[in-house]
Design a protein around this motif. Structure first.
Motif, PDB file in Angstrom:
ATOM      1  N   LEU A   1      28.334  41.528  38.640  1.00  0.00           N
ATOM      2  CA  LEU A   1      29.755  41.419  38.992  1.00  0.00           C
ATOM      3  C   LEU A   1      29.845  40.670  40.308  1.00  0.00           C
ATOM      4  O   LEU A   1      29.050  40.924  41.221  1.00  0.00           O
ATOM      5  CB  LEU A   1      30.329  42.829  39.173  1.00  0.00           C
ATOM      6  CG  LEU A   1      31.673  42.949  39.894  1.00  0.00           C
ATOM      7  CD1 LEU A   1      32.827  42.628  38.951  1.00  0.00           C
ATOM      8  CD2 LEU A   1      31.864  44.357  40.463  1.00  0.00           C
TER       9      LEU A   1
ATOM     10  N   GLU B   1      41.142  40.818  40.809  1.00  0.00           N
ATOM     11  CA  GLU B   1      41.974  41.693  41.645  1.00  0.00           C
ATOM     12  C   GLU B   1      43.387  41.118  41.562  1.00  0.00           C
ATOM     13  O   GLU B   1      43.582  39.933  41.871  1.00  0.00           O
ATOM     14  CB  GLU B   1      41.454  41.681  43.089  1.00  0.00           C
ATOM     15  CG  GLU B   1      42.360  42.359  44.108  1.00  0.00           C
ATOM     16  CD  GLU B   1      42.635  43.830  43.788  1.00  0.00           C
ATOM     17  OE1 GLU B   1      41.686  44.613  43.774  1.00  0.00           O
ATOM     18  OE2 GLU B   1      43.814  44.179  43.548  1.00  0.00           O
TER      19      GLU B   1
ATOM     20  N   HIS C   1      35.848  39.266  38.052  1.00  0.00           N
ATOM     21  CA  HIS C   1      36.695  40.167  38.835  1.00  0.00           C
ATOM     22  C   HIS C   1      38.082  39.568  38.969  1.00  0.00           C
ATOM     23  O   HIS C   1      38.225  38.442  39.449  1.00  0.00           O
ATOM     24  CB  HIS C   1      36.095  40.402  40.231  1.00  0.00           C
ATOM     25  CG  HIS C   1      36.878  41.385  41.042  1.00  0.00           C
ATOM     26  ND1 HIS C   1      37.266  41.166  42.340  1.00  0.00           N
ATOM     27  CD2 HIS C   1      37.373  42.616  40.731  1.00  0.00           C
ATOM     28  CE1 HIS C   1      37.939  42.206  42.790  1.00  0.00           C
ATOM     29  NE2 HIS C   1      38.019  43.102  41.839  1.00  0.00           N
TER      30      HIS C   1
ATOM     31  N   TRP D   1      35.086  39.287  51.377  1.00  0.00           N
ATOM     32  CA  TRP D   1      35.620  38.699  50.140  1.00  0.00           C
ATOM     33  C   TRP D   1      36.150  37.300  50.458  1.00  0.00           C
ATOM     34  O   TRP D   1      36.039  36.398  49.666  1.00  0.00           O
ATOM     35  CB  TRP D   1      36.797  39.531  49.615  1.00  0.00           C
ATOM     36  CG  TRP D   1      36.449  40.792  48.908  1.00  0.00           C
ATOM     37  CD1 TRP D   1      36.204  40.923  47.573  1.00  0.00           C
ATOM     38  CD2 TRP D   1      36.347  42.114  49.472  1.00  0.00           C
ATOM     39  NE1 TRP D   1      35.953  42.243  47.278  1.00  0.00           N
ATOM     40  CE2 TRP D   1      36.037  42.988  48.411  1.00  0.00           C
ATOM     41  CE3 TRP D   1      36.499  42.645  50.750  1.00  0.00           C
ATOM     42  CZ2 TRP D   1      35.869  44.363  48.593  1.00  0.00           C
ATOM     43  CZ3 TRP D   1      36.339  43.993  50.939  1.00  0.00           C
ATOM     44  CH2 TRP D   1      36.019  44.839  49.880  1.00  0.00           C
TER      45      TRP D   1
ATOM     46  N   LYS E   1      36.486  43.192  35.500  1.00  0.00           N
ATOM     47  CA  LYS E   1      36.971  44.323  36.300  1.00  0.00           C
ATOM     48  C   LYS E   1      38.318  43.902  36.878  1.00  0.00           C
ATOM     49  O   LYS E   1      38.399  42.877  37.556  1.00  0.00           O
ATOM     50  CB  LYS E   1      35.972  44.619  37.423  1.00  0.00           C
ATOM     51  CG  LYS E   1      36.498  45.574  38.497  1.00  0.00           C
ATOM     52  CD  LYS E   1      35.426  45.865  39.530  1.00  0.00           C
ATOM     53  CE  LYS E   1      36.000  46.595  40.735  1.00  0.00           C
ATOM     54  NZ  LYS E   1      34.971  46.877  41.753  1.00  0.00           N
ATOM     55  N   THR E   2      39.369  44.661  36.578  1.00  0.00           N
ATOM     56  CA  THR E   2      40.675  44.372  37.158  1.00  0.00           C
ATOM     57  C   THR E   2      40.932  45.325  38.321  1.00  0.00           C
ATOM     58  O   THR E   2      40.282  46.377  38.421  1.00  0.00           O
ATOM     59  CB  THR E   2      41.805  44.548  36.119  1.00  0.00           C
ATOM     60  OG1 THR E   2      41.690  45.849  35.551  1.00  0.00           O
ATOM     61  CG2 THR E   2      41.723  43.498  35.036  1.00  0.00           C
TER      62      THR E   2
ATOM     63  N   GLU F   1      32.664  39.765  43.270  1.00  0.00           N
ATOM     64  CA  GLU F   1      34.015  39.835  43.829  1.00  0.00           C
ATOM     65  C   GLU F   1      34.157  38.798  44.929  1.00  0.00           C
ATOM     66  O   GLU F   1      33.179  38.441  45.584  1.00  0.00           O
ATOM     67  CB  GLU F   1      34.306  41.234  44.381  1.00  0.00           C
ATOM     68  CG  GLU F   1      34.317  42.271  43.285  1.00  0.00           C
ATOM     69  CD  GLU F   1      35.038  43.562  43.661  1.00  0.00           C
ATOM     70  OE1 GLU F   1      35.542  43.670  44.790  1.00  0.00           O
ATOM     71  OE2 GLU F   1      35.097  44.463  42.805  1.00  0.00           O
TER      72      GLU F   1
ATOM     73  N   TRP G   1      29.256  43.167  45.856  1.00  0.00           N
ATOM     74  CA  TRP G   1      30.346  44.141  45.925  1.00  0.00           C
ATOM     75  C   TRP G   1      30.176  45.108  47.102  1.00  0.00           C
ATOM     76  O   TRP G   1      30.947  45.095  48.045  1.00  0.00           O
ATOM     77  CB  TRP G   1      30.419  44.938  44.594  1.00  0.00           C
ATOM     78  CG  TRP G   1      31.497  45.971  44.627  1.00  0.00           C
ATOM     79  CD1 TRP G   1      32.833  45.732  44.572  1.00  0.00           C
ATOM     80  CD2 TRP G   1      31.342  47.388  44.764  1.00  0.00           C
ATOM     81  NE1 TRP G   1      33.528  46.918  44.664  1.00  0.00           N
ATOM     82  CE2 TRP G   1      32.635  47.940  44.780  1.00  0.00           C
ATOM     83  CE3 TRP G   1      30.237  48.251  44.874  1.00  0.00           C
ATOM     84  CZ2 TRP G   1      32.862  49.317  44.916  1.00  0.00           C
ATOM     85  CZ3 TRP G   1      30.473  49.615  44.991  1.00  0.00           C
ATOM     86  CH2 TRP G   1      31.775  50.129  45.014  1.00  0.00           C
TER      87      TRP G   1
END
Ligand code: NOJ
Ligand code: CA
Length: 703
Positions: A364, A414, A412, A317, A442-443, A366, A306
């Motif tokens: 986490l 997004e 994740h 990303w 995690k949104t 991403e 992250w």
């Protein structure tokens, strides 16, 4: 017409208006309610006999063009008392007392024969009110143009505020007198969604201090099926009026169907700043837990692929550097990898190893899923499908590796604010998480909302966040929402909503002019009043020039203050946000992050002043260990910690993580010192904090 007016005036003049008063259980707060000569409902509030809110009108503007803030008569008033002790699923304390007196006033709007109830609750630290319309209100459907709730303050209070924007809370706080509020002067680098509603409009919660020493916080509780509340100020009269966040339909902020009720409007007051932080009234105003089996909800610490995407000249990303790609029709396997993709199997394993070696619960990741090549800024609908990993992210391998090491994986999602897309795909996204054993998600909602015209804080999105929270709860998943509407205590009702971001997080320090050293001394008095924040503390490599020469971005604290934030910024999800290699350089300091709890049996706010300093002590859940966090703003400070809260007769070993003698957030942020000391109840300890500094202490009883 004339006859109708005459009857109306006659009805109103027949009304004997008697002010009704309701006091808090201790009598500290006293609220008065009445309806004036032209039928305007109004209330006022005192604290220990001092005026807090002078007569302030209440009511609505519905979209039928009629004014629902006057021509009311009081039909009936009632008062009741309530006391209950309840236990949160997780939190800052083990149990919470809800002790309040309630006043309900049933009102009739004479011209339209509409019935409206105003319900007041007065706690020792908070007065709150909400509007209710039942089925007999004479309305089946209500279109609200705006709610007209006033907060008429007594003077030109010192105020901590961010500009009113229905699409972002990611601003630096401004500190001015009420008369100095000017939203156009606020820092405007909210990511991609900076839009000032009006110069005189700010977000709630707003924190104030009066010249006679009262601390006043105005916010809301239990926001559901309704837009979030901003506040507009009449600077001459120090008068705030509610302004509901709008959505796609101009002139209608809320579409209601009776029976319905608004969120609570909360006024938290004390002559001690510490009491504001300790207040549980917003939680008490929310509904009890609606999740039957809460066993899956476990506060946790995580590391993540992250921060390495946020710091300069590091990872990405996106997997490729090609742009203008379509979700359908692009052969992602044929793309040329850019060589910087963070979410690759090998790198993820590195984080899993680090978590396993250091007792960190979860990882986490991403940027694991296709679509990041042009995810932001294009306001496009089809960005992510939430189920297809990039070619170099081997989900099978990663999840079995994590499981073998006893580490949980955090998903994740997004959404890039393409919310209709997320709603269409959320069931398959959840299936994917369940299939691979993810425990939480995690949104994120970066960018303007789709459906276009809706806003992050409008009613449609408030309902979306609630739908997502419930869906995740049904699936046994924990939730951490970024860029969502600010929380208003709903984690009592849905404790799987562990944290939200909904403010300017630590990430701004990686790529913008950052957060001022005072930022973290204001957030607990504002954004955190409604619930925990995923602030992502624990950054040890403070200067971004260490990644990229010449880069002037940096974290605006010392390293020791980063540790203290684990205590001062309560959250049941805490990230050890920095890169494993940066921790490896300071494993002695990292020990605090390993040890610190994320769930608590008790909390003592030892000292606090918004914008200046905060010192909090917390007792870990199910343990005799205490942790203390002390932080200061840009000014150095000596804190006198009194260990009155410790158990009598016990000895504790305190490990103190303090700023070094020469520490300074700008010139020498990584200077720290760690030492041990034996302490017992009643002892005192002087702690010197650097400019922008802090101190973290862990206390373990000696067996
Ligand atoms: C903004 C979030 O706050 C941050 O944590 C995340 O990394 C990016 N959006 C990308 O989703
Ligand atoms: Ca964010």
């Amino acid at each position: 017409m004339k006859k109708a007016l005459f009857t109306l005036l006659l009805t109103l003049s027949c009304l004997v208006s008697v002010a009704v008063e309701v006091n808090s259980p201790s009598g500290n707060l006293s609220l008065t309610f009445d309806v004036n000569k032209v039928g305007k409902p109004f209330y006022s509030l005192t604290f220990k006999g001092k005026d807090v809110i002078e007569p302030s009108y209440m009511g609505f503007k519905f979209s039928d063009g009629k004014d629902y803030s006057n021509w009311f008569t009081i039909v009936k008033v009632d008062t009741t008392s309530f006391t209950e002790t309840w236990k949160p699923v997780w939190g800052e304390v083990d149990s919470i007392i809800d002790n309040h007196n309630e006043l309900t006033a049933l009102l009739k709007h004479v011209p339209t024969n509409t019935f409206m109830m105003i319900r007041f609750r007065v706690f020792d630290d908070c007065a709150a009110f909400r509007y209710e319309f039942d089925r007999n209100s004479n309305h089946a459907y209500i279109k609200v143009e705006n709610e007209v709730s006033e907060f008429n303050l007594t003077g030109d209070h010192k105020t901590f505020w961010i500009p009113g924007n229905p699409d972002s809370n990611e601003y630096k706080y401004m500190t001015t007198p009420l008369s100095g509020i000017d939203a156009s002067k606020a820092d405007g680098d909210a990511i991609g969604t900076h839009m000032i509603v009006a110069d005189n409009c700010i977000q709630s919660p707003v924190m104030m201090k009066s010249s006679d020493g009262l601390y006043i916080n105005i916010f809301e509780a239990a926001l559901s099926d309704y837009p979030a509340m901003m506040l507009t100020i009449d600077k001459k009269n120090f008068l705030f009026t509610s302004l509901l966040a709008g959505g796609a339909v101009k002139g209608v902020a809320a579409f209601l169907q009776t029976p319905c009720k608004t969120p609570w409007r909360t006024i938290i007051v004390s002559d001690k700043a510490e009491d504001i932080l300790a207040s549980k009234s917003i939680l008490n105003l929310n509904e009890p837990c609606k999740i039957e089996n809460t066993d899956f909800i476990k506060p946790f610490k995580m590391v993540g692929v992250w921060w390495e995407m946020h710091v300069p000249a590091h990872s990405s990303w996106n997997y490729a550097d090609e742009w203008n790609l379509k979700l359908a029709g692009t052969d992602w396997n044929s793309l040329k990898p850019n060589g910087r993709h963070g979410a690759n199997t090998e790198n993820v394993k590195k984080y899993i190893d680090f978590a396993a070696d250091n007792g960190i619960d979860a990882v986490l990741v991403e940027g694991w899923n296709i679509g990041w090549e042009d995810w932001a800024g294009n306001w496009k609908e089809e960005v992510f499908d939430f189920v297809t990993p990039y070619p170099d992210f081997d989900v099978k391998e990663i999840t079995s590796y994590a499981a073998s090491k006893g580490v949980k994986m955090i998903m994740h999602n997004e959404t890039s604010s393409s919310v209709t897309n997320y709603e269409r795909r959320i069931d398959s996204a959840i299936d994917f998480m369940k299939r691979w054993g993810y425990t939480g998600v995690k949104t994120g909602y970066v960018g303007w909302i789709i459906p276009r015209g809706e806003t992050h804080d409008g009613q449609w999105m408030v309902n979306h966040y609630e739908r997502v929270t419930k869906k995740m709860a049904d699936a046994g998943l924990m939730l951490d929402a970024h860029e969502a509407v600010r929380p208003t205590g709903q984690h009592r009702t849905y404790p799987n909503l562990l944290a939200c971001e909904s403010a300017r997080g630590n990430e701004f320090n990686a790529w913008s002019d950052g957060n001022l050293p005072e930022h973290e001394t204001i957030l607990p008095f504002t954004r955190l009043m409604g619930g925990p924040m995923d602030y992502t503390p624990g950054i040890f490599k403070i200067k971004m020039s260490d990644y990229q020469g010449g880069n002037t971005c940096q974290v605006h604290t010392t390293l020791a203050k980063q540790l203290a934030l684990y205590v001062t910024m309560f959250s049941p999800i805490q990230m050890a946000a920095d890169l494993p290699e940066n921790y490896k350089e300071h494993m002695d300091a990292f020990q605090f992050i390993k040890d610190v709890a994320v769930n608590w049996d008790d909390t003592k706010v030892l000292e606090a002043e918004p914008g200046d300093y905060i010192t909090i002590a917390r007792k870990a859940k199910g343990s005799e260990n205490w942790f203390i966090g002390a932080i200061t703003d840009e000014n150095s400070r000596t804190s006198d910690i009194k260990f009155d809260f410790l158990d009598a007769g016990k000895k504790y070993i305190a490990t103190i993580y303090a700023d070094g003698k020469d520490a300074d957030w700008f010139s020498n942020p990584t200077s720290y010192t760690i030492y041990k000391k034996s302490v017992k109840k009643g002892d005192k300890l002087k702690i010197k904090m650097a400019n922008g500094g802090g101190c973290a202490i862990s206390l373990k009883p000696v067996e």
